[in-house]
Design an enzyme around this catalytic site. Structure first.
Site, PDB file in Angstrom:
ATOM      1  CD  GLU A   1      38.807 -61.537 -23.056  1.00 39.01           C
ATOM      2  OE1 GLU A   1      38.749 -60.293 -22.957  1.00 39.01           O
ATOM      3  OE2 GLU A   1      39.657 -62.222 -22.484  1.00 39.01           O
TER       4      GLU A   1
ATOM      5  N   GLY B   1      29.280 -56.715 -32.250  1.00 42.58           N
ATOM      6  CA  GLY B   1      29.177 -57.375 -33.551  1.00 42.58           C
ATOM      7  C   GLY B   1      29.108 -58.886 -33.422  1.00 42.58           C
TER       8      GLY B   1
ATOM      9  CE  LYS C   1      30.277 -53.156 -22.104  1.00 44.80           C
ATOM     10  NZ  LYS C   1      30.293 -52.570 -23.473  1.00 44.80           N
TER      11      LYS C   1
ATOM     12  N   GLY D   1      20.665 -48.545 -35.899  1.00 51.78           N
ATOM     13  CA  GLY D   1      20.725 -49.721 -35.046  1.00 51.78           C
ATOM     14  C   GLY D   1      21.828 -49.691 -34.013  1.00 51.78           C
TER      15      GLY D   1
END
Length: 345
Positions: free
Chosen positions: A151, A324, A226, A208
């Site tokens: 996922e 994240g 992707k 970053g």
């Protein structure tokens, strides 16, 4: 149902998943009947530990977050390689979260292939093996019985594939387009304010969001990987990232970006996958002018989004974080739940 979990990789993403395993432990058991214990961790920096009776995950997190080796916690074996951990730990669920390599998919490809070949289930956020070896890995999964879920390979924890296992299961997809790279979307969003590409890239690197070598992002390679995953999964293609028609954002000028705004639109780096009129599956990555009314035109900063064209509901747009620790860790938790449900069905 109990999963004996081995982490192959225990960096930011792996630890994000570990956070959620601990946080959601009661829910998983009481609401879904899922129990777990971590029997192994193998990481190139944090070290390697294995215990058939279970590892103290809180201690492992505390040490890894402090930059220390997990080999300081109680364990039966230490120092095993990733492949030795897969083969010897007794784990039935492998969490493969090593670094991404879209040239040959290694080392993730070998890890996943070996785990599936042993009948183990695998959840991964590593797009390299899935973009390059999708058909082979799915074939092994089907033949041997271990489930493979991925996922987090496209939109981090924002749901893509799981949607079509559940509420959209009866929907056929004819095309997909979207913003799948937060770095390039941030750069283009900031250029709309009159800032140059070079200026924004430098700041993104300082913050970053962009690597010291930003080629994977700004030249469209990350988005191409992707796009290949989407084409292969939804349309049964056999496309590799180097087969995706690809243009990045390095050639986009400030005048083009601000000019698009003046004309009532925006330039976005879109990944697309679709079947053309002849039935051939196509995939591309390119800067695209969008009218302001297009949902994708209004996705700013590092946010990601995908629009699916379906036969049941028309266009559906999914918006959410594309990176994240917690968001990507959640993708692995969703995969664990998906695997559990598939085993019970």
């Amino acid at each position: 149902m109990r999963f004996d979990v081995a982490f192959i990789g225990f960096g930011t993403v792996g630890r994000g998943f570990a956070d959620l395993l601990l946080e959601k432990q009661k829910y998983l058991k009481e609401a879904l009947g899922i129990e777990w214990r971590v029997v192994a961790i193998s990481d190139i920096r944090a070290g390697s530990v294995t215990s058939s009776t279970g590892i103290d995950l809180r201690d492992a997190l505390r040490l890894a977050d402090a930059g220390k080796s997990v080999e300081g916690i109680e364990a039966e074996k230490r120092g095993l390689s990733a492949l030795e951990t897969i083969r010897e730990s007794g784990a039935n669920l492998i969490i493969e979260v090593t670094w991404t390599n879209i040239k040959d998919g290694e080392p993730g490809y070998t890890h996943i292939k070996n785990a599936l070949g042993m009948g183990k289930h695998v959840a991964t956020t590593n797009k390299g093996p899935i973009a390059l070896h999708y058909r082979e890995l799915m074939r092994i999964s089907s033949e041997v019985g271990g489930r493979l879920r991925f996922e987090g390979t496209v939109l981090s924890g924002t749901p893509v594939f799981n949607l079509f296992e559940g509420s959209l299961a009866a929907s056929d997809v004819s095309s997909i387009r979207g913003i799948v790279n937060g770095t390039t979307n941030l750069i283009l969003s900031e250029m709309e304010k009159g800032r140059t590409y070079a200026e924004v890239l430098k700041e993104a690197q300082r913050m970053g969001y962009a690597e010291a070598d930003p080629t994977m992002d700004v030249e469209g390679w990350d988005a191409a990987a992707k796009a290949a995953i989407l084409a292969n999964h939804f349309f049964g293609a056999d496309i590799r990232p180097d087969m995706v028609s690809r243009n990045g954002i390095t050639g986009i000028t400030l005048e083009e970006v601000t000019g698009a705004i003046k004309k009532g639109g925006r330039i976005k780096l879109l990944a697309r996958a679709w079947k053309d009129d002849s039935g051939e599956v196509r995939a591309e990555v390119s800067p695209t002018w969008l009218q302001e009314a297009d949902p994708l035109a209004n996705i700013g900063g590092v946010t990601n989004a995908l629009t699916f064209n379906t036969d049941t509901l028309g266009e559906i747009t999914i918006v959410g974080p594309g990176a994240g620790r917690r968001a990507t860790g959640y993708a692995l938790l969703a995969d664990l739940i998906s695997i559990a449900k598939s085993l019970l069905s």
